[in-house]
Design a protein around this motif. Sequence first.
Motif, PDB file in Angstrom:
ATOM      1  N   ALA A 130       3.067  59.121  34.585  1.00 31.34           N
ATOM      2  CA  ALA A 130       3.811  59.196  35.843  1.00 31.34           C
ATOM      3  C   ALA A 130       5.098  59.964  35.611  1.00 31.34           C
ATOM      4  N   GLU A 131       5.661  60.512  36.698  1.00 30.41           N
ATOM      5  CA  GLU A 131       6.955  61.190  36.660  1.00 30.41           C
ATOM      6  C   GLU A 131       7.792  60.695  37.827  1.00 30.41           C
ATOM      7  N   ASP A 132       9.062  60.414  37.560  1.00 28.17           N
ATOM      8  CA  ASP A 132       9.953  59.935  38.610  1.00 28.17           C
ATOM      9  C   ASP A 132      10.603  61.124  39.314  1.00 28.17           C
ATOM     10  N   HIS A 136      13.550  62.596  37.218  1.00 34.02           N
ATOM     11  CA  HIS A 136      12.781  63.644  36.533  1.00 34.02           C
ATOM     12  C   HIS A 136      12.288  63.212  35.154  1.00 34.02           C
ATOM     13  N   LYS A 138       9.608  61.401  32.730  1.00 38.28           N
ATOM     14  CA  LYS A 138       8.169  61.178  32.823  1.00 38.28           C
ATOM     15  C   LYS A 138       7.667  60.541  31.543  1.00 38.28           C
ATOM     16  N   ASP A 140       3.845  59.525  29.381  1.00 40.46           N
ATOM     17  CA  ASP A 140       2.413  59.349  29.166  1.00 40.46           C
ATOM     18  C   ASP A 140       2.280  58.165  28.227  1.00 40.46           C
ATOM     19  N   VAL A 220      11.689  55.665  34.723  1.00 44.69           N
ATOM     20  CA  VAL A 220      10.340  56.019  35.131  1.00 44.69           C
ATOM     21  C   VAL A 220       9.454  54.779  35.022  1.00 44.69           C
ATOM     22  N   VAL A 222       5.340  53.682  35.063  1.00 43.41           N
ATOM     23  CA  VAL A 222       3.955  54.149  35.017  1.00 43.41           C
ATOM     24  C   VAL A 222       3.025  53.005  35.469  1.00 43.41           C
TER      25      VAL A 222
END
Length: 226
Positions: A130-132, A136, A138, A140, A220, A222
């Motif tokens: 995900a990326e906020d 900005h 992110k 994985d 961020v 996920v």
Amino acid sequence: MSRPAHDHSSLGAYALGVLTPHEATEVEAHLAACADGRREVADLVNLRHALDTVPPEAFIDGPPPGGDLLLQRTLRRVRAEEQQAPVARPSGARRLAAVAAAVVIAGGALVGGIAIGSSGTTTPGVSFAAEDASTHAKMDVKVESLQGWVKLHANASGIKAGEPCQLVVTGKDGTQRLAGSWLVSSKGEAEGTMIDGAAIMPPKDIKSIDVITTTNRKLVSVPVNL
């Protein structure tokens, strides 16, 4: 709140991942200046990880009598106390319960005659990302589902150097478990930071894996669906 120079119960709870992010930050401040504490935490974390990879046939005599039942009861107690209101939460009792769980695990390793170096199998990991849009940042993250807990292999990027960050597992009921922490370096800002962690939370209960600063600012989140 100040802690004893070397609080074994807090270190055991930290290794098991049952402290709140704030409590974990206090322990990490102690570990920064305590080499013995860092070694103790590393030993406990490595033992916990190693035990999960050991196949059943590696046990010579099995876990100590009643060990499995005691561990289950202990972990239920830890989870039940975590669900209480923060003001009423008996953190000291929770730490003792966590340490009792660690003792049961260690007892299983010693009495059961486990070959810690043995290879074993784990559930294949599932990847999420995900990326906020506002920060900005992110991430994985690969999540390995284990029996009542998870291993995490994450790559967090888009975060400025000097930012103190925490890798937090958030449950569907709002419960949070600290899985790791780091200070973003210049290289981490440019290339991202790799973080390995673990947290005690049933995989099916996880809502998200988050990066949160030590000032409680979420960078961020996920979403996770296991």
